[in-house]
Design an enzyme around this catalytic site. Structure first.
Site, PDB file in Angstrom:
ATOM      1  CE  LYS A   1      -3.383  -5.651  -7.218  1.00 34.68           C
ATOM      2  NZ  LYS A   1      -2.681  -4.578  -7.089  1.00 34.68           N
TER       3      LYS A   1
ATOM      4  CE  LYS B   1       1.644  -5.844  -4.693  1.00 32.38           C
ATOM      5  NZ  LYS B   1       2.590  -4.744  -4.887  1.00 32.38           N
TER       6      LYS B   1
ATOM      7  CE  LYS C   1       3.089  -3.300 -12.850  1.00 35.05           C
ATOM      8  NZ  LYS C   1       2.481  -2.553 -11.736  1.00 35.05           N
TER       9      LYS C   1
HETATM   10  N1  AQP Z   1      -6.552  -5.448 -10.889  1.00 33.95           N
HETATM   11  C1  AQP Z   1      -6.679  -4.207 -11.324  1.00 33.95           C
HETATM   12  N2  AQP Z   1      -7.802  -3.345 -10.916  1.00 33.95           N
HETATM   13  C2  AQP Z   1      -7.418  -2.178 -11.400  1.00 33.95           C
HETATM   14  N3  AQP Z   1      -6.814  -1.641 -10.637  1.00 33.95           N
HETATM   15  C3  AQP Z   1      -5.533  -1.573 -10.861  1.00 33.95           C
HETATM   16  N4  AQP Z   1      -4.561  -0.999 -10.253  1.00 33.95           N
HETATM   17  C4  AQP Z   1      -3.436  -2.414 -10.039  1.00 33.95           C
HETATM   18  N5  AQP Z   1      -3.812  -3.189 -10.845  1.00 33.95           N
HETATM   19  C5  AQP Z   1      -5.113  -2.807 -10.711  1.00 33.95           C
HETATM   20  C6  AQP Z   1      -3.553   0.048 -10.366  1.00 33.95           C
HETATM   21  O1  AQP Z   1      -2.554   0.661 -11.428  1.00 33.95           O
HETATM   22  C7  AQP Z   1      -1.770   1.419 -10.872  1.00 33.95           C
HETATM   23  C8  AQP Z   1      -0.052   0.939 -10.811  1.00 33.95           C
HETATM   24  O2  AQP Z   1      -0.285   0.125  -9.883  1.00 33.95           O
HETATM   25  P1  AQP Z   1       0.962  -0.264  -9.539  1.00 33.95           P
HETATM   26  O3  AQP Z   1       1.817  -1.406 -10.670  1.00 33.95           O
HETATM   27  O4  AQP Z   1       2.071  -0.186  -8.907  1.00 33.95           O
HETATM   28  O5  AQP Z   1       1.007  -1.641  -7.826  1.00 33.95           O
HETATM   29  P2  AQP Z   1       0.261  -2.563  -7.927  1.00 33.95           P
HETATM   30  O6  AQP Z   1      -1.521  -1.967  -7.767  1.00 33.95           O
HETATM   31  O7  AQP Z   1       0.562  -3.607  -6.940  1.00 33.95           O
HETATM   32  O8  AQP Z   1      -0.018  -3.768  -9.425  1.00 33.95           O
HETATM   33  P3  AQP Z   1       0.108  -4.735  -9.644  1.00 33.95           P
HETATM   34  O9  AQP Z   1      -0.233  -5.115 -11.427  1.00 33.95           O
HETATM   35  O10 AQP Z   1      -0.181  -5.773  -8.560  1.00 33.95           O
HETATM   36  O11 AQP Z   1       1.920  -4.809  -9.368  1.00 33.95           O
HETATM   37  P4  AQP Z   1       2.608  -5.815  -9.048  1.00 33.95           P
HETATM   38  O12 AQP Z   1       1.788  -6.760  -9.434  1.00 33.95           O
HETATM   39  O13 AQP Z   1       3.897  -6.282  -9.483  1.00 33.95           O
HETATM   40  O14 AQP Z   1       2.412  -6.083  -6.880  1.00 33.95           O
HETATM   41  C9  AQP Z   1      -2.487   1.293 -10.136  1.00 33.95           C
HETATM   42  O15 AQP Z   1      -3.253   2.446  -9.287  1.00 33.95           O
HETATM   43  C10 AQP Z   1      -3.574   0.438  -9.173  1.00 33.95           C
HETATM   44  O16 AQP Z   1      -4.329   1.185  -8.301  1.00 33.95           O
END
Ligand code: AQP
Length: 340
Positions: free
Chosen positions: A200, A117, A203
């Site tokens: 991955k 990040k 969001k």
């Molecule tokens: N691509 C993914 N595949 C499987 N699991 C996922 N999770 C997130 N992306 C995937 C799971 O969703 C839960 C919540 O995640 P989060 O929103 O708190 O944080 P993150 O993992 O950083 O998700 P994002 O979508 O990538 O958010 P941003 O872009 O804001 O950083 C967790 O259990 C995560 O494993």
């Protein structure tokens, strides 16, 4: 796991933008599956985590409602589970600070999500982004949670939680915090980006075409799968044949996750199929599963006061569990509880 700990699940999602199919398959669907007699379940919209990167206040409020609505529309029962937003229960931030004083800089330096990040901008990102995993440990341990269902990307943070619990117990000579188990299950623990199968689905990814949002309508879902990057070959007869085909493997895993089948079963059904057959079948399945959820989400998001009332009740229940645990931490650490 020592029997003294009640089997208790904790997990959270950041309201840091629109929810994706990755959040749904990797987390939300698993959370729903863990509700029931085996565990107490506590689910949290982790808004303190979201502000580790800049958030527009109005969008943050909307995303918080979106996550709460998505959880309920997907099957989280706010009566059976504790559902709340993190900022409303101060134990998270308070225990987070104590854990900042337990976690070692060397441990934090190994966190791959921070490196991903922060990228080349590590000097400019917030201190909060660096400390994020210690706050996550506090989220989990403020409830003495024994199990944490997460996607594969969060595994390292749950391992850090275990290290923090162990070091706290050791430093203070107590058996106070449980050593929490990550629960990483199902065929879609790491849903990949639709335009690049080595990254991955996220969001906050740059292009909307690289992810399926839970609020996408049927046409958008179909268009995104149609345009998803693949290779020219048809699907093989066995999973082994997808070893070096990350985009193809991702679509098969998504199909498996949505249909509650194994990737092996999906491959067996579609062996030899070209993308002209598989992609429309996948889009149809995704629409069938996601659109009823997004319809219900929209209905709930139109009534934010009702969502707030549910979240407030959840915060009260969360407070009732975490406050006594935090008070015991104060005693263990040696804080004078001058106010009782
Ligand atoms: N691509 C993914 N595949 C499987 N699991 C996922 N999770 C997130 N992306 C995937 C799971 O969703 C839960 C919540 O995640 P989060 O929103 O708190 O944080 P993150 O993992 O950083 O998700 P994002 O979508 O990538 O958010 P941003 O872009 O804001 O950083 C967790 O259990 C995560 O494993």
């Amino acid at each position: 796991m020592a029997a003294k700990f009640t089997p208790r699940v904790f997990s959270g999602i950041q309201p840091s933008g629109g929810l994706t199919l990755g959040n749904y398959l990797g987390a939300i669907k698993r959370w729903v599956a863990m509700q029931g007699p085996d565990f107490e379940t506590i689910y949290c919209v982790v808004d303190l985590h979201a502000i580790t990167v800049r958030q527009d206040p109005d969008k943050l409020r909307r995303s918080t409602h979106e996550v709460a609505a998505a959880l309920i529309a997907s099957g989280i029962d706010p009566e059976a589970s504790v559902l709340f937003n993190q900022s409303q229960v101060s134990a998270h931030a308070e225990l987070g600070w104590i854990f900042n004083c337990i976690a070692r800089i060397g441990w934090m330096n190994r966190m791959t999500q921070f490196k991903d990040k922060a990228g080349k901008n590590a000097e400019k990102v917030s201190l909060g982004l660096y400390a994020y995993p210690a706050l996550m440990a506090a989220d989990i341990l403020a409830y003495h949670a024994t199990h944490v269902p997460v996607g594969e990307d969060q595994k390292q943070h749950v391992e850090l939680t275990r290290d923090i619990a162990q070091k706290f117990n050791h430093d203070y000579g107590v058996d106070f915090f449980p050593i929490t188990e990550p629960v990483i299950e199902g065929p879609a623990t790491r849903v990949m980006n639709l335009r690049d199968g080595t990254r991955k689905m996220s969001k906050s990814g740059e292009s909307d075409m690289e992810r399926i949002n839970m609020l996408d309508d049927a046409d958008t879902i179909a268009r995104k799968f149609k345009k998803a990057r693949t290779d020219p070959d048809p699907l093989p007869g066995e999973l082994e044949g997808l070893k070096d085909r990350p985009e193809a493997r991702n679509l098969v895993d998504i199909y498996a996750g949505l249909s509650d089948r194994s990737p092996e079963a999906v491959i067996a059904e579609y062996a030899g199929a070209g993308w002209g057959r598989f992609k429309p079948a996948l889009a149809e399945l995704a629409v069938e599963k996601l659109v009823p959820i997004s319809d219900e989400m929209r209905r709930m998001m139109a009534e934010p006061d009702a969502l707030d009332a549910l979240l407030a009740r959840g915060a009260g229940k969360a407070e009732a569990i975490s406050r006594p645990i935090l008070e015991q931490v104060h005693d263990i650490v040696g804080f004078v509880r001058s106010r009782g």
